[in-house]
Design a protein around this motif. Structure first.
Motif, PDB file in Angstrom:
ATOM      1  N   ASN A   1      34.720  41.032  22.956  1.00  0.00           N
ATOM      2  CA  ASN A   1      34.330  40.526  24.265  1.00  0.00           C
ATOM      3  C   ASN A   1      35.583  40.195  25.063  1.00  0.00           C
ATOM      4  N   GLN A   2      35.762  40.854  26.195  1.00  0.00           N
ATOM      5  CA  GLN A   2      36.958  40.651  26.999  1.00  0.00           C
ATOM      6  C   GLN A   2      37.069  39.220  27.519  1.00  0.00           C
ATOM      7  N   ALA A   3      35.946  38.624  27.839  1.00  0.00           N
ATOM      8  CA  ALA A   3      35.968  37.265  28.391  1.00  0.00           C
ATOM      9  C   ALA A   3      36.490  36.265  27.365  1.00  0.00           C
TER      10      ALA A   3
ATOM     11  N   PHE B   1      41.393  42.801  35.816  1.00  0.00           N
ATOM     12  CA  PHE B   1      41.603  42.705  37.255  1.00  0.00           C
ATOM     13  C   PHE B   1      41.300  44.066  37.878  1.00  0.00           C
ATOM     14  N   THR B   2      41.053  44.062  39.178  1.00  0.00           N
ATOM     15  CA  THR B   2      40.800  45.291  39.914  1.00  0.00           C
ATOM     16  C   THR B   2      41.749  45.352  41.101  1.00  0.00           C
ATOM     17  N   ILE B   3      42.047  46.556  41.511  1.00  0.00           N
ATOM     18  CA  ILE B   3      42.912  46.764  42.668  1.00  0.00           C
ATOM     19  C   ILE B   3      42.179  47.685  43.641  1.00  0.00           C
TER      20      ILE B   3
END
Length: 83
Positions: free
Chosen positions: A2-4, A12-14
């Protein structure tokens, strides 16, 4: 995993929309104020016409075959090879 719950993993997003718009503006600026897209397209058409002028019958047959196969662009507007 689980990434969280992974403290070593940051998600993150760009959004590259602004960067792409800036890049395009820089390209147009680099072309300069004398750039004439209509003239460029007309010159490209003239070059294309000259390139394929004077073909003999066999060359025309091969050219037609390559256009039909999508290897060479045809004469339609916005033409480009599909392969």
């Amino acid at each position: 995993m689980n990434q969280a719950s992974d403290p070593d993993h940051v998600t993150f997003t760009i959004d590259l929309t602004v960067e792409e718009a800036r890049r395009r503006a820089e390209v147009v600026a680099a072309l300069g104020p004398d750039w004439d897209p209509v003239a460029v397209l007309q010159e490209e058409q003239a070059a294309h016409d000259l390139l394929y002028s004077g073909l003999d019958e066999e060359q025309l047959r091969i050219h037609s075959m390559l256009v039909a196969a999508g290897v060479l662009p045809g004469q339609e507007p916005g033409r480009a090879a599909s392969h």
